[in-house]
Design an enzyme around this catalytic site. Structure first.
Site, PDB file in Angstrom:
ATOM      1  N   ASP A 150       3.821   0.311  -2.267  1.00 16.09           N
ATOM      2  CA  ASP A 150       3.850   1.703  -1.842  1.00 16.09           C
ATOM      3  C   ASP A 150       4.763   2.546  -2.721  1.00 16.09           C
ATOM      4  O   ASP A 150       5.822   2.096  -3.160  1.00 16.09           O
ATOM      5  CB  ASP A 150       4.342   1.752  -0.390  1.00 16.09           C
ATOM      6  CG  ASP A 150       4.400   3.149   0.170  1.00 16.09           C
ATOM      7  OD1 ASP A 150       3.343   3.785   0.249  1.00 16.09           O
ATOM      8  OD2 ASP A 150       5.507   3.601   0.519  1.00 16.09           O
ATOM      9  N   GLU A 187       0.429   1.883  -5.878  1.00 19.22           N
ATOM     10  CA  GLU A 187       0.159   3.281  -5.527  1.00 19.22           C
ATOM     11  C   GLU A 187       1.093   4.114  -6.405  1.00 19.22           C
ATOM     12  O   GLU A 187       2.253   4.336  -6.060  1.00 19.22           O
ATOM     13  CB  GLU A 187       0.432   3.557  -4.054  1.00 19.22           C
ATOM     14  CG  GLU A 187       0.071   4.982  -3.670  1.00 19.22           C
ATOM     15  CD  GLU A 187       0.881   5.526  -2.505  1.00 19.22           C
ATOM     16  OE1 GLU A 187       0.518   6.586  -1.991  1.00 19.22           O
ATOM     17  OE2 GLU A 187       1.893   4.917  -2.128  1.00 19.22           O
TER      18      GLU A 187
END
EC number: 2.4.1.18
Length: 729
Positions: A406, A459
């Protein structure tokens, strides 16, 4: 009396300011013989018992009413295994003395932990069932180098920090203790007297199980047994030349019990979720973070128990059952992993020993302004080890097939979401966080060398170069990267009224300019259906017919475009409202099997089936030979056409018409003659479309067009995408 400590030492020990309890407590050799000392608050009598024969050796004297006992055994010179018979409130208990056991941490582990290169730090730190000298108990170890004293407290010692102070390993700042008779499933924490003399009660950073909010204690338990290494099929399924269609899931809101809105358990999800994802034709499940976390509204992206599966849905064993069920169904499982930040809750990592131990000390480096969370200090060996070890932990111990990392951009840029003057440059004056970059490279290298077939997905929302290049080639070492640019451009295009799309034609073609710079995944993730953005369907223009037709055409374009696929739950049946993590998806929308929502669901299922069945759609995602524009400049008609090829030369033609105007006799040049089968039409009545199309097949004609010797005269349905397969595949 020989070996008797002075009163100041006893006072320091009782008050929790004596950092070396093992130098005082337990059995020690003196010139006058053996001396045994014990700190047992509230005890009224203590007797030394020889373990091998159960005989009484001597009574300990109460040297201090606060619970300090000692006695000299003058005729014994060699240490022996003893127990203590302790009387508390008129009841006598025979206990093992934790202070008779020697150091626990081996030299090689101590060295590797301090160096930050221990591949499996979770094997040495945390709480572990152990048998020492035929005594069963629990081994505890925690890193707190600046603490004055650390004690294990729990339901086994009345949460009393005086009873079990730990041994400090000064060479690495780790505190350790073996507590006999502590069993699996008991609550515990660490009571820390920090460098300022303040008492802090902390959960174990390496706890393998933790209480669910609002409770905050850790639970003793053994390491999960190692998962079986992935078999050839699971390793192959992660490959760049394979079809990867990912279903992204928040376990707490995928589906809930209708009668009380309560979560499904891991065991219920193992049956219902796995069965559904298999039915829908996806290849992978991606779980939003399941690490224990204090705030439901963070969706798991602010974890404080990164080694513990959340108890919201069951036990760690139940979570493992979910993963096993997915594997048995032929699905790989990815986990969203959050090494970028952590919340500042007092029971967690923040100012763990009174200093900024896990986080950067300077708020310009150590606090995320957007999320009010703390940033890990990636330059500290032990912190880097804590995180990188966690990545391997989930792969080895629970059998996960990969990690989606993330918010990578927030890690690698020091000025991420900060104005001038609000960030600290690196050593060279730049904005890159060199320590975070080194950490990501180390972690990806570790995963690549220790877990064959596992993948990491970034990401990463910027144009940082080399995200999916190997570390030894100057890259970050990820296998895949989310294509946030494709997602933003195409969603912006699709939101436009079709009459205006011709002025934004490039937003659908620009992604191919950089398509081969990284190994991309095309994501329509949870981030696109929260914070006021509404649903994906809600962004489509027009009335209901046009909204659903636009969405179906968009999904067809996405599945035809180079790159692996990711779809957040609910998008597969066109949920109308924005995602709400507190309630179930709107499954009632599928009650009408002939309605729009069921049609989108059938389309997504067929897209996955078509995608997995035809190698041109996936095999050459990351090579120039796998894609060729046929129509990229027809902005007036908002038509796009391209070929996808596999290594054998088989071809799939993808054509999208993003206007509500059907187009008869639309000619597209193709490199080969022959028959083309219409294998998928998003305007089919089966998907609740208008059923305009090419009656299943069409023959190319020897009419040169678009610089090719042959061409097809197609009927393009309104707001639709066609897949046509050249005969001979």
């Amino acid at each position: 009396m020989a070996g008797y400590p002075d009163q100041d030492v006893i006072t320091a020990l009782v008050a929790g300011h004596y950092a070396d309890p093992f130098s005082l407590l337990g059995m020690h050799h003196t010139e006058a013989g053996l001396v045994v000392r014990a700190l047992l608050p509230d005890a009224s009598a203590v007797t030394v018992i020889e373990a091998k024969n159960g005989r009484r050796v001597t009574d300990l004297n109460c040297d201090d009413p606060r619970g300090f006992f000692s006695a000299l055994i003058p005729r014994r010179k060699n240490p022996f295994h003893y127990r203590l018979a302790v009387t508390w409130h008129e009841h006598t208990y025979l206990i093992e003395d934790p202070y008779r056991f020697g150091p626990l941490l081996q030299d090689i582990d101590s060295w590797l932990l301090a160096e930050g290169t221990h591949l499996r730090p979770w094997e040495r730190l945390g709480a572990h069932p152990e048998v020492l000298d035929d005594v069963a108990g629990m081994r505890f170890a925690v890193w707190a180098p600046n603490a004055r004293r650390v004690s294990v407290v729990g339901e086994f010692n009345f949460w009393d920090g005086r009873r079990h102070p730990m041994r400090q390993r000064r060479e690495n700042g780790i505190w350790e203790l073996f507590l006999p008779a502590v069993t699996v499933g008991q609550l515990y924490k660490y009571e820390i007297i920090d460098c300022h003399g303040q008492t802090r009660l902390k959960a174990d950073p390496y706890a393998f199980e933790a209480q669910m909010r609002p409770d905050t204690a850790s639970l003793t338990r053994g390491l999960p047994p190692p998962a079986d290494p992935p078999d050839a099929a699971r390793r192959q399924a992660n490959g760049m030349n394979q079809p990867i269609a990912i279903y992204e899931v928040h376990l707490g809101s995928w589906r809930r019990h209708a009668e009380n809105n309560f979560w499904l358990s891991y065991l219920e999800l193992a049956e219902q979720l796995v069965g559904y994802v298999k039915y829908m034709g996806f290849t992978h499940i991606e779980l939003l973070p399941i690490n224990e976390h204090p705030f439901d509204g963070s969706w798991g992206y602010q974890p404080l128990g990164i080694y513990a599966p959340t108890r919201r849905f069951g036990t760690p064993e139940d979570f493992r059952t979910l993963i096993t069920a997915a594997h048995q169904a032929g699905l790989n499982v990815l986990l969203d992993w959050v090494p970028g930040h952590f919340p500042s809750d007092e029971f967690g990592l923040a100012h763990f020993d009174g200093t900024a131990l896990y986080e950067y000390a300077d708020p310009k480096e150590g606090r995320h302004q957007d999320w009010n969370t703390l940033i890990y200090n990636y330059g500290r060996n032990e912190v880097r080890n804590y995180l990188a070890g966690n990545a391997l932990f989930w792969l080895e111990r629970y059998g996960l097939d990969g990690l989606r990392v993330d918010a990578v951009a927030s890690m690698i840029y020091r000025d991420y979401s900060r104005a001038a003057g609000e960030w600290v440059p690196n050593f060279y004056g730049g904005n890159e966080n060199l320590e975070a970059i080194a950490f990501l490279r180390y972690t990806n290298h570790t995963v690549g060398t220790q877990r064959d077939g596992a993948i990491t997905v970034a990401e990463e929302s910027t144009s940082f170069s080399g995200v999916t290049r190997p570390p030894d080639a100057g890259g970050l070492g990820f296998h895949y990267k989310w294509n946030m640019g494709w997602m933003n451009d195409t969603l912006h295009y699709m939101q436009l009224d079709p009459v205006h799309r011709k002025y934004h034609h490039h937003q659908m073609t620009f992604s191919m300019v950089y398509a081969y710079s990284e190994n991309f995944v095309l994501p329509l993730s949870h981030d696109e259906v929260v914070h006021g953005k509404g649903s994906i369907l809600g962004r489509m223009p027009g009335d209901d017919w046009q909204k659903f037709a636009n969405l179906r055409a968009y999904y067809g374009f996405m599945w035809g475009h180079p790159g692996k696929k990711l779809l957040f739950m609910g998008n597969e049946f066109a949920q109308r409202r924005e995602w709400n993590h507190d309630v179930s998806l709107d499954w009632h929308l599928l009650d009408d099997e002939s309605g729009y929502h069921a049609g989108v669901q059938r389309l997504v299922r067929d897209l996955n089936q078509c995608y997995r069945s035809h190698a041109p759609l996936y095999e050459c995602d990351y090579t120039f030979s796998g894609f060729q524009w046929l129509v990229s400049d027809d902005h007036e008609n908002s038509v796009f056409a391209f070929l996808r090829r596999d290594n054998a030369g088989n071809e799939m033609l993808v054509v999208s018409n993003f206007t509500p105007v059907p187009r008869q006799g639309y000619r597209i040049g193709v490199p080969h003659g022959g028959r083309w089968h219409e294998v998928l039409n998003t305007d089919s009545a089966y998907y609740h479309g208008s059923n305009t199309g090419n009656q299943g097949e069409i023959h190319s004609e020897p009419i040169p067009w678009h610089y090719h010797g042959y061409s097809l005269s197609l009927t393009l349905p309104p707001l639709a995408t066609l897949f046509l397969l050249r005969e001979g595949e």
